[in-house]
Design a protein around this motif. Structure first.
Motif, PDB file in Angstrom:
ATOM      1  N   ARG A  94      -5.630   2.638  -7.854  1.00 24.90           N
ATOM      2  CA  ARG A  94      -4.199   2.638  -7.579  1.00 24.90           C
ATOM      3  C   ARG A  94      -4.008   2.404  -6.037  1.00 24.90           C
ATOM      4  NH1 ARG A  94      -0.302   6.618  -6.448  1.00 24.90           N
ATOM      5  NH2 ARG A  94      -2.035   8.260  -6.456  1.00 24.90           N
ATOM      6  N   VAL A  95      -2.981   1.368  -5.747  1.00 19.59           N
ATOM      7  CA  VAL A  95      -2.775   1.476  -4.293  1.00 19.59           C
ATOM      8  C   VAL A  95      -0.904   1.442  -4.480  1.00 19.59           C
ATOM      9  CG1 VAL A  95      -2.141   0.114  -2.118  1.00 19.59           C
ATOM     10  CG2 VAL A  95      -4.499   0.289  -3.577  1.00 19.59           C
ATOM     11  N   SER A  96      -0.424   2.356  -4.188  1.00 22.19           N
ATOM     12  CA  SER A  96       1.019   2.794  -4.470  1.00 22.19           C
ATOM     13  C   SER A  96       1.980   1.630  -3.532  1.00 22.19           C
ATOM     14  CB  SER A  96       1.443   3.910  -4.310  1.00 22.19           C
ATOM     15  OG  SER A  96       0.964   4.780  -5.222  1.00 22.19           O
ATOM     16  N   GLY A  97       1.512   1.299  -2.472  1.00 26.68           N
ATOM     17  CA  GLY A  97       2.117   0.456  -1.408  1.00 26.68           C
ATOM     18  C   GLY A  97       1.616  -1.015  -1.504  1.00 26.68           C
ATOM     19  N   THR A  98       0.946  -1.384  -0.259  1.00 29.02           N
ATOM     20  CA  THR A  98       0.743  -2.656  -0.254  1.00 29.02           C
ATOM     21  C   THR A  98      -0.803  -2.858  -0.026  1.00 29.02           C
ATOM     22  OG1 THR A  98       2.747  -3.560   0.561  1.00 29.02           O
ATOM     23  CG2 THR A  98       0.931  -5.100   1.149  1.00 29.02           C
ATOM     24  N   LEU A  99      -1.478  -3.597  -0.697  1.00 29.68           N
ATOM     25  CA  LEU A  99      -2.794  -4.053  -0.567  1.00 29.68           C
ATOM     26  C   LEU A  99      -2.718  -5.142   0.162  1.00 29.68           C
ATOM     27  CD1 LEU A  99      -5.868  -4.017  -0.849  1.00 29.68           C
ATOM     28  CD2 LEU A  99      -5.452  -5.183  -3.196  1.00 29.68           C
ATOM     29  N   SER A 100      -2.987  -5.282   1.659  1.00 28.03           N
ATOM     30  CA  SER A 100      -3.208  -6.266   2.602  1.00 28.03           C
ATOM     31  C   SER A 100      -4.374  -6.593   3.183  1.00 28.03           C
ATOM     32  CB  SER A 100      -1.906  -5.941   3.618  1.00 28.03           C
ATOM     33  OG  SER A 100      -1.653  -6.916   4.513  1.00 28.03           O
ATOM     34  N   ILE A 101      -4.808  -8.127   3.221  1.00 22.92           N
ATOM     35  CA  ILE A 101      -5.809  -8.329   3.786  1.00 22.92           C
ATOM     36  C   ILE A 101      -5.626  -9.453   4.445  1.00 22.92           C
ATOM     37  CG2 ILE A 101      -8.171  -9.143   3.375  1.00 22.92           C
ATOM     38  CD1 ILE A 101      -8.296  -7.762   0.907  1.00 22.92           C
TER      39      ILE A 101
END
Length: 423
Positions: A94-101
């Motif tokens: 779980r990533v509640s916010g943003t998964l940013s790469i």
């Protein structure tokens, strides 16, 4: 080395720190932020939960080890790590916010095999070839941009995006493995030049608000009639044969070619057939880079265009909207003198049009405005956009036999025009 729980934040910023290793750290309730120009490896073997995890400005970072990380309650960000070639976080669910790469120039393989819940996904990596999120079911937003080497995308369970879904500048050949059925906002597929079967993906949708397609080489038709779509923009899709739409929409913009290096590069299909659409606020149709000629381009199913109609075509003699187009601004009927000097628009026909905010044309061949029921127009504008040519075809506006009211008139470069009695 004995640190286990951090109730607030950890922030490390250094030019000389080569390795970050917290062997017993299990939980960070706030933000864990790491920046180091010298860091080669990030080792957090016991970290299971974190508020936000941010790794940025690490130009020689080549190894990230997060073997038991299960939950990020805010954002997971990896930015400006050009030496990182592989990223696999096996247990993250779980990533509640943003998964940013972003800005990871060497990153080729990205895998989150256990990720089921995410707020948003935002990935930009020019060397990435593989992206795997096999358990992801829903997301607020998905953005995959500047991924020209991406050829394998695994999202086999992603059925709903509540916000926007964007794929731009990707090397993908198919999106059929993404089982999307609902997009709450905008679905954008832009400059995915190897993609040929987008119709299958779009036809699986049951609901979408807006669709934007830019640079599409598929030859099949697309059916969006069942989706409830309100806005559609298609640019550079020269081989699209047909387009089925709902009865009512707000905006439809269809454009064939914005640029080709020569006429020979243009599509071989003449015009895309539009079916199902009856009522629309703004309708724009552009296809003047075609090789085929036709006598008439007609949209007989459209009954009302409430705000604006714009058509730019070549290789067609007559443009016809036989339905009742009311309170619209009709403008820009282009003619390509240098490419097609003979078979371009001679007649613009809207026989049921009664009033309009504006009627305009840019053409060297237009001869007749077939609008016998037009009673009122605020602006009538006849122009020719070319510096070296003129319109020598139109002599008068006798076809506007019912015109009673006009506020503004502009006539320029129509050298044969000689009858101003309509005023």
């Amino acid at each position: 080395r004995s640190l286990r729980v951090v109730h607030r934040d950890i922030s490390l910023e250094s030019d000389v720190l080569e390795e970050v290793h917290f062997p017993l750290l299990q939980q960070v309730e706030g933000t864990l932020k790491l920046q180091s120009k010298s860091m080669r490896s990030l080792l957090l073997p016991g970290l299971s939960t974190s508020g936000s995890l941010i790794v940025m400005n690490c130009p020689i970072l080549s190894f990230v080890n997060l073997p038991v990380l299960k939950s990020v309650s805010k954002d997971l960000t990896i930015s400006t790590a050009p030496m990182l070639s592989d990223l696999k976080v096996r247990r993250l669910g779980r990533v509640s916010g943003t998964l940013s790469i972003k800005a990871s120039e060497s990153l080729q393989n990205v895998s989150f095999p256990s990720l089921e819940e995410v707020g948003s996904v935002s990935i930009s990596s020019p060397k990435m070839t593989d992206l795997s999120l096999p358990l992801l079911v829903t997301a607020e937003n998905v953005e995959l941009s500047n991924v020209p080497q991406l050829v394998r995308l695994s999202l086999p369970k992603l059925s709903e995006v509540t916000g926007d879904f964007l794929i731009s500048q990707a090397g993908l050949k198919s999106l059929s493995d993404i089982p999307l059925t609902k997009v709450g906002g905008k679905l954008s597929v832009m400059k995915v030049s190897n993609l040929f079967n987008l119709g299958l993906t779009l036809e699986a949708l049951t609901a979408v608000k807006s669709v934007v397609i830019d640079t599409y080489q598929g030859h099949e038709g697309i059916d969006l009639s069942h989706t409830g779509i309100t806005e559609l923009v298609i640019t550079d899709a020269p081989h699209l044969t047909s387009l089925a739409l709902p009865e009512s929409m707000d905006v439809v913009r269809l454009k064939g070619f914005s640029y080709v290096s020569s006429v020979e590069d243009a599509g071989t299909d003449a015009f895309t057939a539009v079916t199902g659409l009856k009522h629309v606020g703004e309708f724009s149709y552009n296809n003047y880079w075609t090789k085929k000629s036709t006598k008439e381009l007609s949209f007989p199913g459209i009954e009302t265009i409430s705000r604006k109609l714009e058509v730019s075509v070549a290789m067609v003699e007559k443009v016809s909207f036989p339905a009742n187009i009311y309170l619209s601004y009709i403008t820009q009927f282009y003619q390509q003198e240098d490419l097609h000097p003979v078979t371009d628009v001679h007649t613009l026909s809207c026989p049921l049009l009664t009033e309009a905010d504006g009627v305009g044309a840019n053409s060297v061949t237009l001869k007749t405005l077939d609008m016998p029921k037009l009673r009122r127009v605020d602006e009538l504008k006849l122009d020719c956009i070319y510096y070296t040519v003129h319109n020598d075809a139109m002599e008068d506006l006798s076809s506007l036999s019912s015109l009673k009211e006009v506020q503004r008139v502009h006539i320029s470069k129509y050298r044969a025009f000689r009858d101003y009695s309509f005023l």
